[in-house]
Enzyme design. Sequence first.
Site, PDB file in Angstrom:
ATOM      1  N   ASP A 125      -5.892   6.427   0.085  1.00  0.00           N
ATOM      2  CA  ASP A 125      -5.396   5.594   1.006  1.00  0.00           C
ATOM      3  C   ASP A 125      -6.376   4.837   2.026  1.00  0.00           C
ATOM      4  OD1 ASP A 125      -3.273   4.371   2.353  1.00  0.00           O
ATOM      5  OD2 ASP A 125      -2.702   5.952   3.849  1.00  0.00           O
ATOM      6  N   ARG A 156     -10.939  -0.847   2.645  1.00  0.00           N
ATOM      7  CA  ARG A 156     -12.456  -0.941   2.937  1.00  0.00           C
ATOM      8  C   ARG A 156     -13.153  -1.110   1.291  1.00  0.00           C
ATOM      9  NH1 ARG A 156     -12.621   4.548   5.833  1.00  0.00           N
ATOM     10  NH2 ARG A 156     -10.241   3.536   6.510  1.00  0.00           N
ATOM     11  N   ASP A 188      -0.008  -5.305   4.765  1.00  0.00           N
ATOM     12  CA  ASP A 188      -1.497  -4.788   4.692  1.00  0.00           C
ATOM     13  C   ASP A 188      -2.320  -6.067   4.228  1.00  0.00           C
ATOM     14  OD1 ASP A 188      -3.008  -2.792   5.130  1.00  0.00           O
ATOM     15  OD2 ASP A 188      -2.735  -1.727   3.171  1.00  0.00           O
ATOM     16  N   LYS A 203       1.562   7.821   1.155  1.00  0.00           N
ATOM     17  CA  LYS A 203       2.171   7.644   2.410  1.00  0.00           C
ATOM     18  C   LYS A 203       3.559   8.263   2.622  1.00  0.00           C
ATOM     19  CE  LYS A 203      -0.285   3.542   3.613  1.00  0.00           C
ATOM     20  NZ  LYS A 203      -1.151   3.915   4.764  1.00  0.00           N
ATOM     21  N   ASP A 212       0.621  -1.226   0.088  1.00  0.00           N
ATOM     22  CA  ASP A 212       0.000  -0.147  -0.024  1.00  0.00           C
ATOM     23  C   ASP A 212       0.932   1.465  -0.112  1.00  0.00           C
ATOM     24  OD1 ASP A 212      -2.035   1.785   0.044  1.00  0.00           O
ATOM     25  OD2 ASP A 212      -2.540   1.473   2.251  1.00  0.00           O
TER      26      ASP A 212
END
Length: 478
Positions: free
Chosen positions: A326, A330, A267, A256, A249
């Site tokens: 980011d 979900r 992740d 990030k 990620d």
Amino acid sequence: MTTTLKFRNDDNVKAKVFILDGIENIDKIGLRPEEAEYIRKSYEDSKDKSVVIDRYTELFVIFFVAADVEERDFMEQCRRKGSAICKLLNKNKYEEVLIQDIGAKRCAKMGTAEGIMLANYEFKKYKTDAKANTLKTVWLMEGTACEDCVEKMNVTIEATLFARDLVNEPVNHLNAEDLADIISTKVREVGGHAEVLNKKKIEALKMGGLLAVNAGSTDDPTFTILEWKPENPVNEKPVVLVGKGIVFDTGGYNLKTAQFMNDMKHDMAGAATVAAAVYAAAKAKLPVHVIALVPATDNRLDGNAHVTGDIITMFDGTTVEVLNTDAEGRLILADALAYAKKFDPMMVLDFATLTGAASYSIGPYATVVMGKDSDEICKKLEDIGERVYERLVRFPMFEEYGDMVKSDLADLKNVGGRFGGAITAGKFLEHFTDYPWLHFDIAGTAFLDKAEYYKPAGATGIHVRLLMKFLREMRDER
């Protein structure tokens, strides 16, 4: 290397562990008089009540356990002792150890063995001159534990270490297709069923969340379905496990910083947990019908990557306004949770390194859990979590949190603002469920910066042990 727990009918082992419930039993070990006296003196002086007798050709570890504590604390005490013993055995290059109890609870042996076996894990695959741990076998005397307990321990430890291995693999050796191939092969090897949906099938299913997150990647996404369905399972409807499989990620265009990106190979820890659990259930031949769904991709950025302001359509037709690239986990979980409806599940449990908010809230000592229509299940899992020391902290899911993820332009938005981030992420996921459901945010517990007793630095394999105990107790309750 997986350490194996076995039985033997003699004590002809150079390294021995003796677990005692009091100093009055010291003469039952068969020590030399001066050694027994040394232990008595150490017992009076020592705070942790552990003594090592090194005869150069033999090693004796004697430790005392407090019997007047709750089972949770008693077993954790034994696991932690086991982790310390493991270091000592490897330091002295022992390949095997025999555990015996003298007056202590019989479960003390199993707790100590578990701590040793979990602590013996190491991930040195990419070290060119690594020296591996020497310990290979933990012995128990025949008749001191049931065969089923030993087999349960071996399968559960193997599965936990399998999950750790998956999480510790870097993305240049484990992309989404690699992950799908490894976990599907592993489950098939023990009699389970596995199906891997490729990008064309994912597109045909219109899994908009998984496809959006994958849009910036040069590697294709996968959606893996793992299943263990024995004859005459105890559950009429399957238990469905869903695991977040973001193999790396970057944060996408909400990039990030290096501080938060360095460990993002982990992740996909949720995917590792659920895959390992199905593998273990199949290998143990549990009479429980269990399915795992693993949506997988990396989250990178290029000219085709999804950006903030995009509106995407999910598998179930829900439209989602992307306000943070980011908050991608979900999106892929939502497609999987909606897909889970086709199985008419008894319950769905999802595991995901989902939010920093969960980690900041309670740190690395427990996992955040929340859900709906699952109070009895949650209480059972909380109890098991205490017993295996993979503790759970339940967060509320008030209706007002759901208002925070409503969008003016679409049905939902993928972030809810500054406050209650772990809960609003849960409320987003809840939209895609119509069954008893629990969400486990393992962001703080799946990966550690430094070792903690029998949990190594790096991947912990969190909640494989919890799930195995949960599935076994479903069997025992029929």
